[in-house]
Design a protein around this motif. Structure first.
Motif, PDB file in Angstrom:
ATOM      1  N   TRP A  52     -10.009 -35.202 -24.590  1.00 11.13           N
ATOM      2  CA  TRP A  52     -10.522 -36.247 -25.474  1.00 11.13           C
ATOM      3  C   TRP A  52     -10.983 -35.607 -26.775  1.00 11.13           C
ATOM      4  CZ3 TRP A  52     -13.394 -41.132 -23.486  1.00 11.13           C
ATOM      5  CH2 TRP A  52     -12.628 -41.752 -22.489  1.00 11.13           C
ATOM      6  N   GLN A  54     -12.693 -36.410 -30.563  1.00  8.28           N
ATOM      7  CA  GLN A  54     -13.382 -37.348 -31.448  1.00  8.28           C
ATOM      8  C   GLN A  54     -12.906 -37.084 -32.869  1.00  8.28           C
ATOM      9  OE1 GLN A  54     -17.712 -37.195 -31.775  1.00  8.28           O
ATOM     10  NE2 GLN A  54     -17.801 -39.416 -32.050  1.00  8.28           N
ATOM     11  N   THR A  62      -4.724 -44.911 -37.527  1.00  5.01           N
ATOM     12  CA  THR A  62      -4.803 -44.342 -36.184  1.00  5.01           C
ATOM     13  C   THR A  62      -3.423 -43.898 -35.710  1.00  5.01           C
ATOM     14  OG1 THR A  62      -6.689 -45.773 -35.640  1.00  5.01           O
ATOM     15  CG2 THR A  62      -5.502 -44.789 -33.805  1.00  5.01           C
ATOM     16  N   ILE A  66      -2.162 -40.195 -34.290  1.00  6.56           N
ATOM     17  CA  ILE A  66      -1.475 -39.982 -33.018  1.00  6.56           C
ATOM     18  C   ILE A  66      -0.182 -39.199 -33.227  1.00  6.56           C
ATOM     19  CG2 ILE A  66      -0.229 -41.181 -31.174  1.00  6.56           C
ATOM     20  CD1 ILE A  66      -2.388 -43.357 -31.313  1.00  6.56           C
ATOM     21  N   HIS A  82      -5.841 -44.340 -26.905  1.00  8.41           N
ATOM     22  CA  HIS A  82      -6.940 -44.674 -27.812  1.00  8.41           C
ATOM     23  C   HIS A  82      -7.583 -45.965 -27.328  1.00  8.41           C
ATOM     24  CE1 HIS A  82      -4.848 -48.052 -29.777  1.00  8.41           C
ATOM     25  NE2 HIS A  82      -3.756 -47.318 -29.655  1.00  8.41           N
ATOM     26  N   SER A  83      -8.803 -46.214 -27.775  1.00 10.08           N
ATOM     27  CA  SER A  83      -9.516 -47.413 -27.350  1.00 10.08           C
ATOM     28  C   SER A  83      -9.359 -48.561 -28.331  1.00 10.08           C
ATOM     29  CB  SER A  83     -11.004 -47.104 -27.157  1.00 10.08           C
ATOM     30  OG  SER A  83     -11.682 -48.206 -26.610  1.00 10.08           O
ATOM     31  N   GLN A  94     -13.469 -42.237 -34.051  1.00 13.32           N
ATOM     32  CA  GLN A  94     -12.980 -42.771 -32.786  1.00 13.32           C
ATOM     33  C   GLN A  94     -12.506 -41.640 -31.894  1.00 13.32           C
ATOM     34  OE1 GLN A  94      -8.899 -44.284 -34.770  1.00 13.32           O
ATOM     35  NE2 GLN A  94      -9.051 -44.797 -32.599  1.00 13.32           N
ATOM     36  N   TRP A  95     -12.400 -41.950 -30.595  1.00 13.45           N
ATOM     37  CA  TRP A  95     -11.888 -40.990 -29.625  1.00 13.45           C
ATOM     38  C   TRP A  95     -10.405 -41.256 -29.360  1.00 13.45           C
ATOM     39  CZ3 TRP A  95     -14.412 -36.831 -27.487  1.00 13.45           C
ATOM     40  CH2 TRP A  95     -15.791 -36.762 -27.686  1.00 13.45           C
ATOM     41  N   ILE A  96      -9.663 -40.176 -29.202  1.00 15.79           N
ATOM     42  CA  ILE A  96      -8.251 -40.230 -28.819  1.00 15.79           C
ATOM     43  C   ILE A  96      -8.044 -39.225 -27.692  1.00 15.79           C
ATOM     44  CG2 ILE A  96      -5.881 -39.736 -29.568  1.00 15.79           C
ATOM     45  CD1 ILE A  96      -6.604 -40.748 -32.326  1.00 15.79           C
ATOM     46  N   SER A  97      -7.304 -39.614 -26.656  1.00 12.35           N
ATOM     47  CA  SER A  97      -7.068 -38.713 -25.524  1.00 12.35           C
ATOM     48  C   SER A  97      -5.616 -38.245 -25.502  1.00 12.35           C
ATOM     49  CB  SER A  97      -7.411 -39.408 -24.204  1.00 12.35           C
ATOM     50  OG  SER A  97      -6.464 -40.421 -23.888  1.00 12.35           O
TER      51      SER A  97
END
Length: 344
Positions: A52, A54, A62, A66, A82-83, A94-97
């Motif tokens: 994850w 941030q 976004t 990515i 992503h959320s 934002q968080w991206i996994s």
């Protein structure tokens, strides 16, 4: 539909305060004028095959982030989560996994592209899914407010009574293009891109929600027989055949809240007078309602109103600085349109 798309979906919607704000302001003059930060509500657990990250970004999509991460980590976009999508013309966090099974996690902290930096990273056992985060925190600068007293009075009223939970104009695309895509889809056009199809369906559903919500706002938001109420802070709901003192007390205390349908197949959860209003409004947009049913979306509910939390503001010269938090899926512009007139 034509140039009236955004007029129907956004510009002509009713105001909770009864009329358009008298004050005007400049909005998003600079990316720094609109800051949004995801509030996850939990911390990554520190282990697992998902890294994850941030991300803090400025003037970047976004989707572009990515793509950059996919290249850096040699990972398929399919394993990147992503959320929620965040505005481009803004500063956002934002968080991206990224799923990296059996691999050591490289330290990506720092700038990874112009205007994009990784400010924290942590392992987690699950992929990040849309809507995972609890809320969004906003810090917004409204520039050159024409009538500061009127704007602050509107802010006090919104703080007390809330604002309509409308889907913002960005949901419908520039010039309402997502609604036009939905219209084409429902007429039989095949949309190959899963993302474009999803945006078209979301726009159609959001249009119907906004129009029903606008009708309820225009009518003064009074409880009706057959009202479908949501338990505040949850997705649970129930139908009240009759309105009694207990229902009124629960509304007043904030224990329950009004809801409006997110259209799809299945029976409406409302009944009687409340259902009649919902059906009458949606009947005006039958091609969208029928199209959503044909595409397999299911009936859901969404709160009619939003109540900004941790809400504060301060005057800085001719500018207003606003800070507040909204639940995931709610739009800051739905709050702002009650306070000032602005161009996006």
């Amino acid at each position: 539909m034509n140039h009236l798309d955004l007029e129907l979906a956004w510009h002509s919607l009713a105001y909770r305060l009864g009329q358009k704000p008298s004050a005007e302001a400049n909005f998003k003059v600079k990316p720094e004028d609109f800051f949004v930060d995801e509030v996850m509500g939990f911390e990554p657990d520190g282990e697992g095959e998902h890294l994850w990250l941030q991300i803090r970004k400025k003037d970047a999509n976004t989707a572009d982030v990515i793509t950059r991460l996919s290249g850096l980590l040699k990972a398929s976009p399919k394993v990147i989560g992503h959320s929620g999508l965040k505005d481009r013309w803004a500063v956002t966090q934002q968080w991206i996994s990224v799923q990296l099974p059996g691999q050591d996690a490289p330290d990506l902290r720092g700038e990874i592209a112009p205007g994009v930096e990784v400010i924290a990273q942590q392992r987690h056992s699950k992929k990040l899914r849309p809507g995972t985060h609890k809320a969004n925190r906003f810090e917004i600068r409204l520039r050159q407010v024409s009538d500061m007293a009127a704007a602050e009075e509107a802010l006090r009223t919104v703080a007390q009574r809330g604002a309509p939970n409308y889907f913002g104009s960005q949901r419908f695309g520039h010039g309402g293009k997502n609604l036009l895509q939905a219209q084409a889809l429902f007429a039989g056009k095949r949309i190959k891109s899963r993302n474009q199809k999803s945006m078209a369906l979301s726009a159609a559903r959001s249009l119907l929600f906004n129009r029903v919500a606008s009708k309820r706002i225009e009518s003064g938001v009074q409880p009706l027989a057959g009202e479908c109420f949501m338990l505040s802070g949850t997705r649970s709901y129930f139908t009240a055949d009759q309105i009694d003192d207990t229902i009124v007390d629960r509304l007043t205390s904030g224990d329950i809240q009004y809801s409006v349908p997110l259209w799809g197949k299945g029976e409406l959860s409302s009944s009687s007078d409340a259902q009649l209003i919902e059906q009458e409004v949606v009947a005006e947009f039958a091609e969208f309602a029928d199209g959503l049913v044909a595409q397999g979306l299911k009936q859901e509910r969404r709160p009619l109103m939003i109540h900004p939390q941790q809400f504060s503001w301060q005057q800085q010269g001719d500018d207003l600085l606003l800070s507040f938090q909204l639940p995931t899926g709610c739009y800051a512009t739905a709050v702002l349109r009650e306070v000032v007139r602005f161009q996006e």
